[in-house]
Design an enzyme around this catalytic site. Sequence first.
Site, PDB file in Angstrom:
ATOM      1  CG  HIS A   1      11.630 -30.638 -10.798  1.00 25.08           C
ATOM      2  ND1 HIS A   1      10.491 -31.190 -10.246  1.00 25.08           N
ATOM      3  CD2 HIS A   1      11.678 -31.109 -12.083  1.00 25.08           C
ATOM      4  CE1 HIS A   1       9.897 -31.967 -11.134  1.00 25.08           C
ATOM      5  NE2 HIS A   1      10.593 -31.932 -12.260  1.00 25.08           N
ATOM      6  CD  GLU A   2      13.611 -29.327 -14.911  1.00 27.81           C
ATOM      7  OE1 GLU A   2      13.999 -30.382 -15.479  1.00 27.81           O
ATOM      8  OE2 GLU A   2      12.410 -29.031 -14.798  1.00 27.81           O
TER       9      GLU A   2
ATOM     10  CG  HIS B   1      14.346 -34.539 -14.209  1.00 28.53           C
ATOM     11  ND1 HIS B   1      13.640 -35.713 -14.297  1.00 28.53           N
ATOM     12  CD2 HIS B   1      13.413 -33.542 -14.181  1.00 28.53           C
ATOM     13  CE1 HIS B   1      12.338 -35.448 -14.308  1.00 28.53           C
ATOM     14  NE2 HIS B   1      12.176 -34.139 -14.240  1.00 28.53           N
TER      15      HIS B   1
ATOM     16  N   GLY C   1      10.529 -26.091 -16.965  1.00 27.49           N
ATOM     17  CA  GLY C   1      11.881 -26.532 -17.229  1.00 27.49           C
ATOM     18  C   GLY C   1      11.872 -27.930 -17.798  1.00 27.49           C
TER      19      GLY C   1
ATOM     20  CD  GLN D   1      11.885 -33.804 -17.677  1.00 31.61           C
ATOM     21  OE1 GLN D   1      12.470 -32.735 -17.482  1.00 31.61           O
ATOM     22  NE2 GLN D   1      10.608 -33.997 -17.383  1.00 31.61           N
TER      23      GLN D   1
ATOM     24  CB  CYS E   1       7.428 -34.090 -13.132  1.00 33.82           C
ATOM     25  SG  CYS E   1       8.805 -34.708 -14.130  1.00 33.82           S
ATOM     26  CG  LEU E   2       7.044 -30.900 -18.482  1.00 28.52           C
ATOM     27  CD1 LEU E   2       7.862 -30.248 -19.592  1.00 28.52           C
ATOM     28  CD2 LEU E   2       5.597 -30.423 -18.529  1.00 28.52           C
TER      29      LEU E   2
END
Length: 219
Positions: A173-174, A177, A80, A85, A131-132
């Site tokens: 998680h998203e 963010h 995701g 991000q 996480c990216l």
Amino acid sequence: MGVRHDDSSQDRRVRVQGRPVDSFPRFVPEAERGTVRRITVVGEDILRRRCREVTEFGTPELARLVDDMFATNRVAEGAGLAANQIGVDLRLFVWDITDDWGVRHVGHIANPVLDEIPAEHRRLVDESEGCLSVPGPYRVVPRPDRAVVRGRDKDGEPLVIEGRGYFARCLQHETDHLHGRLYLDRLAQRERKAALREMAEAKDEVFARRAERAARLGT
């Protein structure tokens, strides 16, 4: 969010925007149209701010942003990706993830709000999470094993997405963010520092791998 792969459903069809479809391509069509953007990294201010609500729906600009987010997520091999991000201050995220039971989920949501799950229906699960925007390390983070998120699609239509297991983790998680929170914030101080050290050692390799994949895919 970083990818992690592990019988709650008999219907194994791909879910697009929460609804099962009879067929779906290997690569998300939006990713084929989109342009890969740079992924922000922990330490950048935009990852620490609460994002603005999406107020204009059905626009070419919003559709292009969704396409670019899918393209970026594809190259980074993520589960995701939130708009901040890629440096965009909007409450929007996309997902392309296969859950614990082998069901693929694909979609996007704007202005997401997580339902409060009653305690009697909530079970905390300790699972590895990455996480990216924290390239490299994964750490065990406790989260509820069920999530329901409500928002709108890019055209402004109401949307309700329910996830269990690792998909629930992705939705949480998203959404974090978009409130300016990272999974690192859920770690003890010592563990957080260790993860940041690991990131410092691994990030160049991760960035190189993303660049190589982008070149291979011609994006």
